[in-house]
Write a protein that holds these residues in place. Structure first.
Motif, PDB file in Angstrom:
ATOM      1  N   TYR A 271       0.811  -1.213   0.000  1.00  0.00           N
ATOM      2  CA  TYR A 271       0.000   0.000   0.000  1.00  0.00           C
ATOM      3  C   TYR A 271       0.849   1.269   0.000  1.00  0.00           C
ATOM      4  CZ  TYR A 271      -3.965  -3.019   1.252  1.00  0.00           C
ATOM      5  OH  TYR A 271      -4.934  -4.004   1.268  1.00  0.00           O
ATOM      6  N   ALA A 272       2.169   1.130   0.011  1.00  0.00           N
ATOM      7  CA  ALA A 272       3.050   2.296   0.105  1.00  0.00           C
ATOM      8  C   ALA A 272       3.239   2.950  -1.263  1.00  0.00           C
ATOM      9  CB  ALA A 272       4.405   1.889   0.677  1.00  0.00           C
ATOM     10  N   LEU A 273       3.144   4.284  -1.289  1.00  0.00           N
ATOM     11  CA  LEU A 273       3.411   5.072  -2.493  1.00  0.00           C
ATOM     12  C   LEU A 273       4.711   5.857  -2.380  1.00  0.00           C
ATOM     13  CD1 LEU A 273      -0.160   6.530  -3.239  1.00  0.00           C
ATOM     14  CD2 LEU A 273       0.825   4.329  -3.909  1.00  0.00           C
ATOM     15  N   LYS A 274       5.457   5.645  -1.314  1.00  0.00           N
ATOM     16  CA  LYS A 274       6.702   6.365  -1.024  1.00  0.00           C
ATOM     17  C   LYS A 274       6.427   7.860  -0.823  1.00  0.00           C
ATOM     18  CE  LYS A 274      10.640   5.038  -2.833  1.00  0.00           C
ATOM     19  NZ  LYS A 274      11.339   4.347  -1.733  1.00  0.00           N
ATOM     20  N   MET A 275       7.435   8.682  -0.989  1.00  0.00           N
ATOM     21  CA  MET A 275       7.340  10.102  -0.667  1.00  0.00           C
ATOM     22  C   MET A 275       6.601  10.880  -1.751  1.00  0.00           C
ATOM     23  SD  MET A 275      10.479  12.744   0.164  1.00  0.00           S
ATOM     24  CE  MET A 275      10.962  12.958  -1.562  1.00  0.00           C
ATOM     25  N   LEU A 276       5.855  11.897  -1.321  1.00  0.00           N
ATOM     26  CA  LEU A 276       5.204  12.799  -2.256  1.00  0.00           C
ATOM     27  C   LEU A 276       5.904  14.155  -2.227  1.00  0.00           C
ATOM     28  CD1 LEU A 276       1.808  14.190  -0.845  1.00  0.00           C
ATOM     29  CD2 LEU A 276       3.768  13.524   0.560  1.00  0.00           C
ATOM     30  N   GLY A 277       5.458  15.073  -3.069  1.00  0.00           N
ATOM     31  CA  GLY A 277       5.973  16.433  -3.037  1.00  0.00           C
ATOM     32  C   GLY A 277       6.857  16.765  -4.216  1.00  0.00           C
ATOM     33  N   MET A 278       7.645  17.820  -4.066  1.00  0.00           N
ATOM     34  CA  MET A 278       8.434  18.364  -5.163  1.00  0.00           C
ATOM     35  C   MET A 278       9.271  17.309  -5.869  1.00  0.00           C
ATOM     36  SD  MET A 278      11.206  21.486  -5.163  1.00  0.00           S
ATOM     37  CE  MET A 278       9.996  22.791  -5.138  1.00  0.00           C
ATOM     38  N   HIS A 279       9.920  16.424  -5.121  1.00  0.00           N
ATOM     39  CA  HIS A 279      10.719  15.349  -5.718  1.00  0.00           C
ATOM     40  C   HIS A 279      10.181  13.972  -5.307  1.00  0.00           C
ATOM     41  CE1 HIS A 279      13.774  17.911  -7.522  1.00  0.00           C
ATOM     42  NE2 HIS A 279      13.775  18.616  -6.410  1.00  0.00           N
ATOM     43  N   GLY A 280       8.881  13.924  -5.023  1.00  0.00           N
ATOM     44  CA  GLY A 280       8.263  12.650  -4.692  1.00  0.00           C
ATOM     45  C   GLY A 280       7.953  11.838  -5.927  1.00  0.00           C
ATOM     46  N   THR A 281       7.439  10.648  -5.721  1.00  0.00           N
ATOM     47  CA  THR A 281       7.128   9.781  -6.857  1.00  0.00           C
ATOM     48  C   THR A 281       5.963  10.363  -7.654  1.00  0.00           C
ATOM     49  OG1 THR A 281       5.579   8.424  -5.582  1.00  0.00           O
ATOM     50  CG2 THR A 281       7.898   7.734  -5.598  1.00  0.00           C
ATOM     51  N   VAL A 282       5.948  10.064  -8.937  1.00  0.00           N
ATOM     52  CA  VAL A 282       4.846  10.517  -9.794  1.00  0.00           C
ATOM     53  C   VAL A 282       3.525   9.968  -9.276  1.00  0.00           C
ATOM     54  CG1 VAL A 282       3.855  10.378 -12.105  1.00  0.00           C
ATOM     55  CG2 VAL A 282       6.302  10.788 -11.830  1.00  0.00           C
ATOM     56  N   TYR A 283       3.515   8.673  -8.929  1.00  0.00           N
ATOM     57  CA  TYR A 283       2.263   8.047  -8.535  1.00  0.00           C
ATOM     58  C   TYR A 283       1.747   8.568  -7.200  1.00  0.00           C
ATOM     59  CZ  TYR A 283       6.002   4.803  -6.982  1.00  0.00           C
ATOM     60  OH  TYR A 283       7.164   4.258  -6.491  1.00  0.00           O
ATOM     61  N   ALA A 284       2.631   8.941  -6.283  1.00  0.00           N
ATOM     62  CA  ALA A 284       2.168   9.543  -5.026  1.00  0.00           C
ATOM     63  C   ALA A 284       1.546  10.908  -5.286  1.00  0.00           C
ATOM     64  CB  ALA A 284       3.322   9.661  -4.042  1.00  0.00           C
ATOM     65  N   ASN A 285       2.180  11.696  -6.134  1.00  0.00           N
ATOM     66  CA  ASN A 285       1.656  13.034  -6.422  1.00  0.00           C
ATOM     67  C   ASN A 285       0.351  12.970  -7.207  1.00  0.00           C
ATOM     68  OD1 ASN A 285       3.518  14.876  -5.190  1.00  0.00           O
ATOM     69  ND2 ASN A 285       5.041  14.225  -6.698  1.00  0.00           N
ATOM     70  N   PHE A 286       0.256  12.073  -8.177  1.00  0.00           N
ATOM     71  CA  PHE A 286      -1.018  11.921  -8.878  1.00  0.00           C
ATOM     72  C   PHE A 286      -2.106  11.450  -7.920  1.00  0.00           C
ATOM     73  CE2 PHE A 286       0.816  11.213 -13.429  1.00  0.00           C
ATOM     74  CZ  PHE A 286       0.831  12.582 -13.624  1.00  0.00           C
ATOM     75  N   ALA A 287      -1.763  10.489  -7.061  1.00  0.00           N
ATOM     76  CA  ALA A 287      -2.762   9.912  -6.164  1.00  0.00           C
ATOM     77  C   ALA A 287      -3.355  10.951  -5.231  1.00  0.00           C
ATOM     78  CB  ALA A 287      -2.159   8.754  -5.368  1.00  0.00           C
ATOM     79  N   ILE A 288      -2.521  11.776  -4.630  1.00  0.00           N
ATOM     80  CA  ILE A 288      -3.085  12.750  -3.682  1.00  0.00           C
ATOM     81  C   ILE A 288      -3.838  13.854  -4.409  1.00  0.00           C
ATOM     82  CG2 ILE A 288      -1.072  14.290  -3.474  1.00  0.00           C
ATOM     83  CD1 ILE A 288      -1.711  14.259  -0.387  1.00  0.00           C
ATOM     84  N   ASN A 289      -3.382  14.222  -5.589  1.00  0.00           N
ATOM     85  CA  ASN A 289      -4.045  15.304  -6.306  1.00  0.00           C
ATOM     86  C   ASN A 289      -5.362  14.870  -6.949  1.00  0.00           C
ATOM     87  OD1 ASN A 289      -2.563  18.109  -6.624  1.00  0.00           O
ATOM     88  ND2 ASN A 289      -0.988  16.539  -6.339  1.00  0.00           N
ATOM     89  N   PHE A 290      -5.531  13.562  -7.233  1.00  0.00           N
ATOM     90  CA  PHE A 290      -6.784  13.078  -7.802  1.00  0.00           C
ATOM     91  C   PHE A 290      -7.643  12.359  -6.770  1.00  0.00           C
ATOM     92  CE2 PHE A 290      -4.183  13.642 -11.598  1.00  0.00           C
ATOM     93  CZ  PHE A 290      -5.091  14.281 -12.452  1.00  0.00           C
ATOM     94  N   SER A 291      -7.253  12.434  -5.511  1.00  0.00           N
ATOM     95  CA  SER A 291      -8.022  11.766  -4.460  1.00  0.00           C
ATOM     96  C   SER A 291      -9.317  12.531  -4.169  1.00  0.00           C
ATOM     97  CB  SER A 291      -7.186  11.668  -3.177  1.00  0.00           C
ATOM     98  OG  SER A 291      -6.970  12.956  -2.625  1.00  0.00           O
ATOM     99  N   ASP A 292     -10.243  11.839  -3.517  1.00  0.00           N
ATOM    100  CA  ASP A 292     -11.459  12.529  -3.052  1.00  0.00           C
ATOM    101  C   ASP A 292     -11.492  12.649  -1.533  1.00  0.00           C
ATOM    102  OD1 ASP A 292     -12.060   9.955  -2.238  1.00  0.00           O
ATOM    103  OD2 ASP A 292     -13.883   9.747  -3.452  1.00  0.00           O
ATOM    104  N   LEU A 293     -10.490  12.058  -0.862  1.00  0.00           N
ATOM    105  CA  LEU A 293     -10.384  12.185   0.595  1.00  0.00           C
ATOM    106  C   LEU A 293      -8.922  12.075   1.015  1.00  0.00           C
ATOM    107  CD1 LEU A 293     -11.720  12.386   3.420  1.00  0.00           C
ATOM    108  CD2 LEU A 293     -11.762   9.867   3.446  1.00  0.00           C
ATOM    109  N   ILE A 294      -8.428  13.093   1.699  1.00  0.00           N
ATOM    110  CA  ILE A 294      -7.074  13.080   2.255  1.00  0.00           C
ATOM    111  C   ILE A 294      -7.176  12.933   3.765  1.00  0.00           C
ATOM    112  CG2 ILE A 294      -4.966  14.426   2.615  1.00  0.00           C
ATOM    113  CD1 ILE A 294      -5.609  15.894  -0.021  1.00  0.00           C
ATOM    114  N   ILE A 295      -6.546  11.895   4.286  1.00  0.00           N
ATOM    115  CA  ILE A 295      -6.451  11.714   5.738  1.00  0.00           C
ATOM    116  C   ILE A 295      -5.041  12.129   6.128  1.00  0.00           C
ATOM    117  CG2 ILE A 295      -6.735  10.119   7.662  1.00  0.00           C
ATOM    118  CD1 ILE A 295      -8.240   8.269   5.609  1.00  0.00           C
ATOM    119  N   ALA A 296      -4.905  13.342   6.625  1.00  0.00           N
ATOM    120  CA  ALA A 296      -3.600  13.902   6.962  1.00  0.00           C
ATOM    121  C   ALA A 296      -3.283  13.599   8.420  1.00  0.00           C
ATOM    122  CB  ALA A 296      -3.593  15.413   6.727  1.00  0.00           C
TER     123      ALA A 296
END
Length: 585
Positions: A271-296
Motif C-alpha cells: 500500500y506504500a506510495l513512497k514520498m510525495l511532493g516536489m521530488h516525490g514519486t509521480v504516482y504519489a503526487n497523482f494519487a493525492i491530487n486526484f483523491s477525493d479524501l485526504i487523511i492527513a
C-alpha cells in the motif's frame, strides 16, 4: 583515553524523593539534569558557562561531548533526540556561543524536535551594558523556541530546567532554552528538589475528539472512492506507525509520506506510495491530487508538498489529525479536524472505520506505478548518484541502519532510492533545509543508539559546512559511515540554474579538497571512489571498519538532475520526469 568511549552509563532513575540541599546554583542545575535522566550533553565551554563545567566534574554520570562549533552541538542534540525520542541537550557560553545556536534551534523548531539548550550569560550587573560577549539571547531565540527563560535568582534555576524539559516534549515537541548569568551560577543557596514530574505543565489539556467527530471521519472514509493517507513527521513523534498501518490495511487505503514522515509506514508494503511532493514519486503526487479524501496525520500541507496551494487536490475532502491546533485550517481547510496525539486519535478512530470500495482506485494507482517508476541509467564509466545510494541501501539494509541525510539532491535521491521501513531511521532537516545538519546529527544519533549502525549520506557542499564534527567523532571513536555524494557543485542550486535560469551558472562550482585524505588527516578512515565498479567494494570496506569513522568520497556525475520534479509554486500537471518532459496522468 578511557572517558572517550561509547560505553553506556548506568540507567538513572527518574523518581526522586523531595529533599533540600545547600549548594551553588551550577550544581543545582546539574542535579536537575540528573533528575531528568540526562546521560549526554553536547557543548563548548566559555567564560560565562565555566561554573557549569566546574560542576560537571562532580557528575560523571553525565558525559560531555566537546564539539568544535556550537552549531554542531545543537545538531548533535537534534540527532540524539530524533533517534531516541528523548530530548537532546546542549551547553554553550554567552555571546557568540549562544548566537551560534540560532540556526539549530530554528531547525529544531521547524521540525518539532525536542532540544534543551542551556547557555551561560554575563553577570546580571553587566547585563544591558554591552559587556564582553553579551548578547540578548532571550530576545534572539524567542521566536525559535517554544519558550525560554532568563534565570535571575538561584531558586529559579532547577525549576526552569525542569520546565524546559517538560515543554520540549509536551504536545508538539520543540526546542527550549535556559539562559544562566554567571553570578547566579556562582551563588550558593538552599534548593528544594522535587520529582521532575511535579513540573509538568498545568495548562489544560486539549479536548480529545468526541465520538460524533470520530464517526463523521469514519463516514467520510466509508463514503470515499479515492482515499489516501498523507503522513508527516508528527506521526513519528507520536509513535503512530502501528495505527497508521492498521488503518491502511483495514480500509485498504494507499499511504504516502512526507520527507519528515519517512519510515512511519513501511515502503516495502504493497500500500506504500513512497514520498510525495516536489521530488516525490509521480504516482504519489497523482494519487493525492486526484483523491477525493485526504487523511492527513501529523502533516502540515507545506509548500514542498502542495506546490500551488489553490490547485492542490481540488476535489478532496480533508480529515486532519494533528496535536497542534494551529496547524488545522492553516494551509488547507479541514472538513473534519481531529485535534490530539496522532496515535491516540487513530486508536479511537479505528473501531468506527468501515472499508470503502477502492478497487477502481487501486487499478488507477497500479497503472501510474507501472508507467512512472523511479528510474536512472547506470553506465560503465561515470557513477550515477542514484546507483551509489541504491548500492549503499542494498549492502546495509540488513543492519537496519539509522541514516542521516543532509540537504540537496543527495537528500532527495536517498529519500527515493532507500526503502524506509522503520520510524526514527531517517533523520534529516526538513522545514529549514539546513546544509551541514547531517554529520553532527549522525554523531548525536550514534551517542543515542550506540549499538546501531549510523550512516551519514552527505553532499560535498554540506559536508564542508560542519566538517569539524568529524573530529569529535574521531575523538570518541564513533564508527559512523559518511558517504559523500560528490558532484563538485552545489547540486540543487545548479539544477535550478540549468532548468529555470537559462544555464547561467553562478557561484555553484566547488573546488573541493580530497575528502578521503582530509578524513585521514583528522584520524578517520578515508576511501575515494571514482568508478562504478569501485562502489560496492568501498561500501563493504567501510562496513568492515568499526574502530573509527569512515569517509567514503564518491565522485558522481556532476550534471545529473533529480527527477521527478514539480517546479516551485506549480501544479502536478507541471511535474517533470526529465528536462522538458512532463508526466501525464
Amino acid at each position: 583515553m578511557e572517558t572517550a568511549t561509547m560505553a553506556q552509563t548506568q540507567a538513572i532513575p527518574r523518581t526522586f524523593r523531595r529533599e533540600r540541599r545547600r549548594m551553588k546554583t551550577a550544581w543545582a542545575v546539574m542535579e536537575a539534569l540528573v533528575r531528568e535522566g540526562v546521560e549526554v550533553v553536547f557543548g563548548v565551554p566559555g567564560g560565562a558557562s565555566l561554573p557549569l563545567y566546574d560542576a560537571l566534574c562532580d557528575y560523571p554520570q553525565i558525559r560531555h561531548v566537546l564539539v568544535r562549533h556550537e552549531q554542531s552541538a545543537v545538531h548533535m542534540a537534534e540527532g540524539y533526540a530524533r533517534a531516541t525520542g528523548k530530548p537532546g541537550v546542549c551547553f554553550t557560553t554567552s555571546g557568540p556561543g549562544a548566537t551560534n545556536l540560532v540556526t539549530g534551534l530554528t531547525d529544531a523548531m521547524m521540525d518539532s524536535t525536542p532540544v534543551v539548550a542551556i547557555t551561560g550569560q554575563v553577570p546580571t550587573f553587566f547585563m544591558g551594558g554591552d559587556a564582553f560577549q553579551e548578547a540578548d539571547v532571550i530576545g534572539l531565540t524567542m521566536s525559535v523556541t517554544k519558550h525560554n527563560w532568563l534565570v535571575r535568582k538561584p531558586a529559579q534555576a532547577p525549576e526552569a530546567v525542569h520546565m524546559a524539559f517538560r515543554l520540549a516534549t509536551d504536545g508538539r515537541p520543540g526546542p527550549t532554552l535556559v539562559d544562566l548569568p554567571r553570578d547566579v551560577l556562582l551563588t550558593e543557596a538552599d534548593f528544594a528538589f522535587e520529582d521532575p514530574e511535579v513540573f509538568r505543565p498545568s495548562r489544560p489539556r486539549l479536548p480529545f475528539p468526541d465520538e460524533p467527530a470520530l464517526r463523521q471521519a469514519a463516514d467520510l472514509i466509508a463514503g470515499s472512492q479515492r482515499p489516501i493517507l498523507y503522513v508527516g513527521g508528527g506521526a513519528i513523534h507520536s509513535g503512530a506507525a502501528p495505527e497508521i498501518r492498521a488503518l491502511a490495511e483495514k480500509a485498504r487505503i494507499p499511504v504516502t509520506t512526507t520527507l519528515m514522515g519517512l519510515g512511519a509506514f513501511p515502503e516495502d508494503h504493497p500500500y506504500a506510495l513512497k514520498m510525495l511532493g516536489m521530488h516525490g514519486t509521480v504516482y504519489a503526487n497523482f494519487a493525492i491530487n486526484f483523491s477525493d479524501l485526504i487523511i492527513a496525520v501529523g502533516a502540515r500541507f507545506d509548500d514542498r508538498v502542495t506546490g500551488k496551494l489553490s490547485a492542490f487536490a481540488p476535489h478532496a475532502k480533508v480529515i486532519h489529525i494533528d496535536i497542534d491546533p494551529s496547524e488545522i485550517h492553516k494551509n488547507r481547510r479541514a472538513d473534519v479536524a481531529l485535534v490530539g496525539d496522532a496515535r491516540q486519535v487513530l486508536r479511537a478512530l479505528l473501531p468506527f472505520v468501515r472499508p470503502p470500495d477502492t478497487e477502481a482506485w487501486w487499478r488507477q494507482i497500479e497503472d501510474w506505478k507501472a508507467r512512472y517508476p523511479l528510474r536512472y541509467r547506470q553506465g560503465e564509466d561515470v557513477i550515477k548518484p542514484q546507483f551509489a545510494i541504491e548500492m549503499i541501501y542494498e549492502l546495509t539494509k540488513d543492519y537496519r541502519p539509522i541514516v542521516t541525510l543532509d540537504v540537496g539532491q543527495h537528500q532527495m535521491w536517498a529519500a527515493q532510492f532507500f526503502t524506509w521501513t522503520e520510524p526514527r531511521t531517517c533523520i534529516t532537516s526538513g522545514g529549514l533545509g539546513t546544509m551541514g545538519f547531517s554529520l553532527p546529527a549522525a554523531v548525536g544519533a550514534q551517542f543515542g543508539c550506540p549499538d546501531r549502525l549510523v550512516i551519514n549520506i552527505n553532499g560535498d557542499g554540506s559536508f564542508q559546512m560542519t566538517f569539524q564534527a568529524l573530529i569529535t567523532a574521531v575523538e570518541w571513536r564513533l564508527p559512523i559511515k559518511v558517504f559523500i555524494i560528490n558532484n563538485q557543485y552545489l547540486g540543487m542550486v545548479r539544477q535550478w540554474q540549468e532548468l529555470f535560469y537559462n544555464r547561467r551558472y553562478s557561484a555553484v562550482y566547488l573546488a573541493n579538497p580530497d575528502f578521503a585524505r582530509l578524513a585521514e588527516a583528522v584520524g578517520a578512515a578515508g576511501i575515494r571512489v571514482e568508478r562504478p565498479d569501485q562502489v560496492e567494494p568501498a561500501v563493504r570496506q567501510a562496513l568492515a571498519i568499526t574502530d573509527r569513522p569512515v569517509v567514503v568520497d564518491i565522485l558522481v556525475d556532476p550534471e545529473e538532475n533529480c527527477f521527478p520534479m514539480i517546479p516551485s509554486g506549480m501544479t502536478v500537471f507541471d511535474m517533470m520526469i526529465a528536462p522538458g518532459v512532463k508526466a501525464v496522468p
